[in-house]
Design an enzyme around this catalytic site. Structure first.
Site, PDB file in Angstrom:
ATOM      1  N   GLU A 132       0.858  -1.198   0.000  1.00 37.84           N
ATOM      2  CA  GLU A 132       0.000   0.000   0.000  1.00 37.84           C
ATOM      3  C   GLU A 132       0.887   1.239   0.000  1.00 37.84           C
ATOM      4  O   GLU A 132       2.074   1.156   0.337  1.00 37.84           O
ATOM      5  CB  GLU A 132      -0.902  -0.013   1.244  1.00 37.84           C
ATOM      6  CG  GLU A 132      -0.123   0.168   2.518  1.00 37.84           C
ATOM      7  CD  GLU A 132      -0.843  -0.344   3.761  1.00 37.84           C
ATOM      8  OE1 GLU A 132      -1.553  -1.364   3.682  1.00 37.84           O
ATOM      9  OE2 GLU A 132      -0.669   0.288   4.813  1.00 37.84           O
ATOM     10  N   ASP A 152       2.813  10.591   2.910  1.00 39.49           N
ATOM     11  CA  ASP A 152       3.740  11.546   3.495  1.00 39.49           C
ATOM     12  C   ASP A 152       2.935  12.618   4.221  1.00 39.49           C
ATOM     13  O   ASP A 152       2.565  13.636   3.649  1.00 39.49           O
ATOM     14  CB  ASP A 152       4.573  12.169   2.367  1.00 39.49           C
ATOM     15  CG  ASP A 152       5.830  12.790   2.901  1.00 39.49           C
ATOM     16  OD1 ASP A 152       6.115  12.621   4.100  1.00 39.49           O
ATOM     17  OD2 ASP A 152       6.544  13.444   2.122  1.00 39.49           O
ATOM     18  N   TYR A 183      -4.398   3.171   8.083  1.00 42.13           N
ATOM     19  CA  TYR A 183      -3.771   1.984   7.506  1.00 42.13           C
ATOM     20  C   TYR A 183      -3.375   0.914   8.519  1.00 42.13           C
ATOM     21  O   TYR A 183      -2.686  -0.015   8.193  1.00 42.13           O
ATOM     22  CB  TYR A 183      -2.539   2.395   6.701  1.00 42.13           C
ATOM     23  CG  TYR A 183      -1.630   3.370   7.436  1.00 42.13           C
ATOM     24  CD1 TYR A 183      -0.965   2.999   8.599  1.00 42.13           C
ATOM     25  CD2 TYR A 183      -1.462   4.663   6.963  1.00 42.13           C
ATOM     26  CE1 TYR A 183      -0.155   3.878   9.274  1.00 42.13           C
ATOM     27  CE2 TYR A 183      -0.637   5.566   7.642  1.00 42.13           C
ATOM     28  CZ  TYR A 183       0.005   5.163   8.792  1.00 42.13           C
ATOM     29  OH  TYR A 183       0.805   6.042   9.465  1.00 42.13           O
ATOM     30  N   LYS A 207      11.344   2.935   0.029  1.00 40.95           N
ATOM     31  CA  LYS A 207      11.382   4.393  -0.152  1.00 40.95           C
ATOM     32  C   LYS A 207      11.666   4.776  -1.595  1.00 40.95           C
ATOM     33  O   LYS A 207      12.576   4.223  -2.220  1.00 40.95           O
ATOM     34  CB  LYS A 207      12.480   4.990   0.740  1.00 40.95           C
ATOM     35  CG  LYS A 207      12.251   4.751   2.220  1.00 40.95           C
ATOM     36  CD  LYS A 207      11.350   5.781   2.826  1.00 40.95           C
ATOM     37  CE  LYS A 207      12.135   7.040   3.105  1.00 40.95           C
ATOM     38  NZ  LYS A 207      11.339   8.019   3.840  1.00 40.95           N
ATOM     39  N   CYS A 216      10.974  49.794  -8.087  1.00 45.26           N
ATOM     40  CA  CYS A 216      10.475  48.755  -8.989  1.00 45.26           C
ATOM     41  C   CYS A 216      11.523  48.431 -10.063  1.00 45.26           C
ATOM     42  O   CYS A 216      11.996  49.338 -10.748  1.00 45.26           O
ATOM     43  CB  CYS A 216       9.177  49.222  -9.652  1.00 45.26           C
ATOM     44  SG  CYS A 216       8.590  48.079 -10.916  1.00 45.26           S
TER      45      CYS A 216
HETATM   46  S1  IVH Z   1       2.479   1.145   9.110  1.00 42.23           S
HETATM   47  C1  IVH Z   1       3.346  -0.686  13.141  1.00 42.23           C
HETATM   48  N1  IVH Z   1       1.585   2.056   6.807  1.00 42.23           N
HETATM   49  O1  IVH Z   1       5.473   6.106   7.929  1.00 42.23           O
HETATM   50  C2  IVH Z   1       2.826   0.008  11.932  1.00 42.23           C
HETATM   51  N2  IVH Z   1       2.943   3.503   8.137  1.00 42.23           N
HETATM   52  O2  IVH Z   1       8.333   6.096   8.271  1.00 42.23           O
HETATM   53  C3  IVH Z   1       3.746   1.049  11.439  1.00 42.23           C
HETATM   54  N3  IVH Z   1       3.271   5.736   7.172  1.00 42.23           N
HETATM   55  O3  IVH Z   1       5.425   5.974  11.423  1.00 42.23           O
HETATM   56  C4  IVH Z   1       3.193   1.969  10.460  1.00 42.23           C
HETATM   57  N4  IVH Z   1       2.058   5.404   5.364  1.00 42.23           N
HETATM   58  O4  IVH Z   1       3.578   7.419  10.205  1.00 42.23           O
HETATM   59  C5  IVH Z   1       2.332   2.322   7.912  1.00 42.23           C
HETATM   60  N5  IVH Z   1       0.691   2.742   4.780  1.00 42.23           N
HETATM   61  C6  IVH Z   1       1.416   3.000   5.867  1.00 42.23           C
HETATM   62  C7  IVH Z   1       2.041   4.256   6.070  1.00 42.23           C
HETATM   63  C8  IVH Z   1       2.810   4.466   7.229  1.00 42.23           C
HETATM   64  C9  IVH Z   1       2.784   6.273   6.041  1.00 42.23           C
HETATM   65  C10 IVH Z   1       4.136   6.457   8.131  1.00 42.23           C
HETATM   66  C11 IVH Z   1       3.847   6.172   9.587  1.00 42.23           C
HETATM   67  C12 IVH Z   1       5.163   5.621  10.110  1.00 42.23           C
HETATM   68  C13 IVH Z   1       6.150   6.204   9.166  1.00 42.23           C
HETATM   69  C14 IVH Z   1       7.452   5.458   9.146  1.00 42.23           C
END
Ligand code: IVH
Length: 706
Positions: free
Chosen positions: A142, A146, A255, A351, A445
């Site tokens: 998924e 950001d 999520y 990433k 200006c």
């Molecule tokens: S899962 C234990 N799923 O990314 C579950 N995190 O860089 C951990 N984030 O702290 C998180 N999209 O704030 C998860 N689809 C996604 C996400 C996601 C963004 C963020 C989240 C996490 C950070 C880590």
């Protein structure tokens, strides 16, 4: 690979039709039976919020929505004993909070381990198989959003607490602000599944479009823009004024279910056995979850391929994603694999390539805009970020330069997020060698040498010389731009060229170009001249809101222009309107009202309007007071398929929506018209099979909408 073929939605198509009809009906109701109408309004507003924020397909116009909302507020004021705790009006906070209390998370909010390439993912897959003790693993993939991490707790189906991530163990309680986010349900049917309390994690995001519009507005108001959608989301969550939070139009994606308890005697619902089903459940309960953008794979090679493909499409999403998250699907398997103190072992982030880079700030240019505002623009050494080469970056105003302490010669960190404009995050002060120079803001200006002025409450320095030549050209550029009169072929560069060559000196001049002067001009062959003439001719028939927007009245953006256009039958009616009368219109405050009055009071502006009318430009609005839902295509649904050669799909969709029609995502019995371009495939087949869909060629479509 398993795809989401059928996503159970919060509403069936029948519900949707009924709720839409109900909305129209309620707008006309005077209301004998207040209680019943309140319940219906409650349903309809929740539905409109869900359509807008979760489905990204607005159903009601802003004015229809506001009318329903006001009606509910009114009925609740008259019947305070009937106000439901989860009424949509209860999102609107009553007062300002002083500060946000610190709260502990039920389960620590962990971070994610990162991977950057195929090898990293292959290693991670190997470790997962060792930990799980099997080769038979399903992976869910998924988007990695950001934004700003949040935790939501629902008790007995009602939103009880919203908290920021904080340090992962303790966060700030921001429930009041969370309630302003219309994507987040205030209540949900968890009890139906035997779930008594549940903690859901997710990300607060801001759509790129909303972010850009918000920043444009800030700059127009003389404020500094916010850095990027991520900072805007996290900053907004911590604003002390909830009504400001509401205005910012935040969205959310949820999520992760981090913990839950069951009601007495209930057994765990089947939906809470896998991540995939859990997010599908959240989606079906009305939550914005990644469910529609989620994929399940059984081989890491397929995950890797998907990651590569997705990275190429990242800009197509309405919000920023900085990667993908790959999660082991089965919850029992997740538990077996466990977590480190930093991240779960069953999930990993892939990433995408960074959208930040460093460059050198070599100089600053000062540009004069349409309203006379002076914008400093940093010239930087060319740097490649996210597929484009960036050489200049707006610094917006003097305050931004001072706040960041930018200097010429600085090494700067530049960020470019998708289609969001590039931005200087900060100078790398530690790399300075003493040769850097202060940026000196001009006092006069750069175009006409007049002395610049700055109002006390504004961030912008302005040139207020009405005959400043750059401003005159900028006015024309704005008038012909895509969102205004949309005269293609007369872009900024050509307007400037025509202006410099004395071919075009003011807006009405567009309709009196001496075409003989273009002979021999590079880039103006017979064909392009004919196209330009046609585009100019077509612009005469543009609707009034585009003309009003194109006139470049200060503080009048596209939305305000629509409101204004909709209030008159002829733009010249505004000559007699005063600020009080304008202030009765929706969303028009004293500042905008006084700017509109000033504009129409000026003789030279009336002269421009007269000349435009004489040239045949439409000054009328024949549909005064109608909203889009009453338009000619109201209640009709459209879908476009195949390669379109006569118009751009986005333009055609806008045309339909402007006339009150809607755009559907696929062929179904609900679809009224399928417009087919070349090489139309399965959608056309399906529509033919259904037999209820009208199939149109591009020409037939144009004939219908015109
Ligand atoms: S899962 C234990 N799923 O990314 C579950 N995190 O860089 C951990 N984030 O702290 C998180 N999209 O704030 C998860 N689809 C996604 C996400 C996601 C963004 C963020 C989240 C996490 C950070 C880590």
């Amino acid at each position: 690979m398993r795809l989401f073929i059928l996503l159970c939605s919060m509403y069936t198509p029948q519900d949707e039709k009924r709720l839409y009809e109900q909305a129209k009906y309620l707008l006309k109701q005077d209301g004998e039976n207040a209680e019943e109408i309140m319940v219906q309004l409650h349903d309809v507003i929740n539905y409109a919020d869900w359509k807008y924020y979760v489905q990204n397909q607005p159903t009601l116009s802003d004015s229809e929505y506001d009318a329903l909302f006001k009606k509910l507020v009114h009925l609740e004021e008259k019947n305070p004993e009937l106000v439901a705790a989860d009424s949509p009006t209860q999102r609107v906070a009553k007062g300002l909070s002083e500060r946000f209390p610190t709260v502990s998370h039920l389960v620590p909010m962990l971070s994610l381990d990162n991977t950057y390439n195929a090898d990293d993912l292959t290693d991670w897959d190997r470790r997962c198989r060792e930990l799980a003790g099997t080769d038979d693993i399903e992976y869910c993939v998924e988007p990695k959003y950001d934004g700003a991490g949040i935790s939501l707790i629902y008790d007995n189906g009602a939103l009880a607490r919203g908290a920021t991530r904080g340090d992962g163990v303790m966060g700030e309680e921001v429930t009041t602000n969370i309630r302003q986010i219309r994507a987040i349900p205030l209540s949900a049917a968890f009890l139906k599944y035997g779930v008594k309390q549940i903690e859901i994690r997710g990300e607060i995001v801001i759509h790129k479009k909303v972010f850009d519009a918000f920043n444009k507005q800030r700059v127009a108001e003389g404020l500094s823009p916010l850095a990027n959608p991520r900072n805007a989301a996290s900053g907004t969550l911590r604003i002390l004024d909830p009504s400001e939070v509401r205005k910012r139009g935040l969205n959310a994606l949820l999520y992760h279910i981090s913990s839950y308890t069951l009601t007495e005697g209930a057994s765990r619902p089947a939906e809470l056995a896998t991540h995939y089903d859990a997010l599908k459940l959240l989606y079906s309960l009305g939550f914005p979850s990644p469910a529609p953008d989620m994929k399940v794979f059984t081989h890491i090679e397929d995950v890797i391929k998907y990651c590569h493909d997705f990275e190429g499409r990242r800009d197509d999403l309405p919000f920023e994603v900085d990667g993908l998250v790959i999660k082991v699907n089965d919850f029992a398997m997740q538990d077996k694999m466990g977590a480190t103190s930093h991240h779960p072992r069953w999930a990993v982030a892939y990433k995408f390539k960074a959208r930040q880079a460093t460059s050198k700030l070599s100089d600053v240019d000062f540009q004069v805009g349409r309203t006379g505002a002076i914008t400093p623009v940093a010239k930087i050494e060319p740097v490649h970020i996210g597929g484009v080469t960036v050489t200049s970056v707006s610094l917006f105003n003097e305050d931004v330069i001072r706040e960041k302490d930018l200097r010429i010669g600085d090494t700067v960190l530049v960020e470019r997020a998708g289609d969001v404009i590039p931005y200087i995050v900060k100078p790398l002060a530690e790399l300075r060698d003493g040769s850097e120079r202060e940026i000196v803001f001009p006092t006069h200006c750069p175009a006409c040498e007049s002395k610049l002025e700055r109002q006390p409450e504004e961030a912008a320095w302005r040139c207020i010389n009405i005959n400043c030549p750059v401003q005159l050209a900028e006015h024309i550029i704005h008038y012909v731009s895509k969102d205004a009169m949309d005269i293609r072929g007369l872009g900024a560069a050509n307007v400037q060229k025509f202006y410099d060559l004395d071919i075009l000196k003011d807006i009405p001049g567009i309709y009196h170009i001496d075409w003989s002067k273009l002979k021999g001009l590079e880039g103006f062959g017979e064909k392009s001249i004919t196209n330009l003439q046609q585009a100019i001719e077509q612009s005469k028939r543009q609707p009034l809101n585009r003309l009003i927007f194109g006139l470049g009245i200060r503080f009048v953006g596209e939305t305000t222009a629509k409101t204004l256009a909709n209030s008159v039958s002829d733009v010249r009616e505004f000559y007699t309107w005063d600020a009080d009368r304008l202030s009765t219109l929706e969303d028009i405050g004293p500042k905008v009202a006084s700017s509109v009055v000033d504009f129409f009071a000026r003789e030279e502006n009336r002269e421009v309007i007269k000349k435009l009318g004489d040239a045949g430009v439409n000054l009328l609005n024949e549909h005064k007071g109608e909203s889009a839902a009453d338009g000619e295509l109201a209640g009709k649904s459209f879908l476009f398929t195949g390669t379109l050669s006569h118009f751009k799909r986005s333009d055609a969709e806008k045309m339909v929506e402007d006339k009150g029609g809607s755009i559907l995502g696929g062929v179904s019995a609900k679809l009224n018209y399928l417009v087919v371009g070349e090489d139309a495939g399965s959608k056309l087949e399906k529509a033919k099979k259904l037999g209820t869909v009208n199939i149109l060629t591009e020409q037939e479509f144009l004939a219908l909408v015109n």
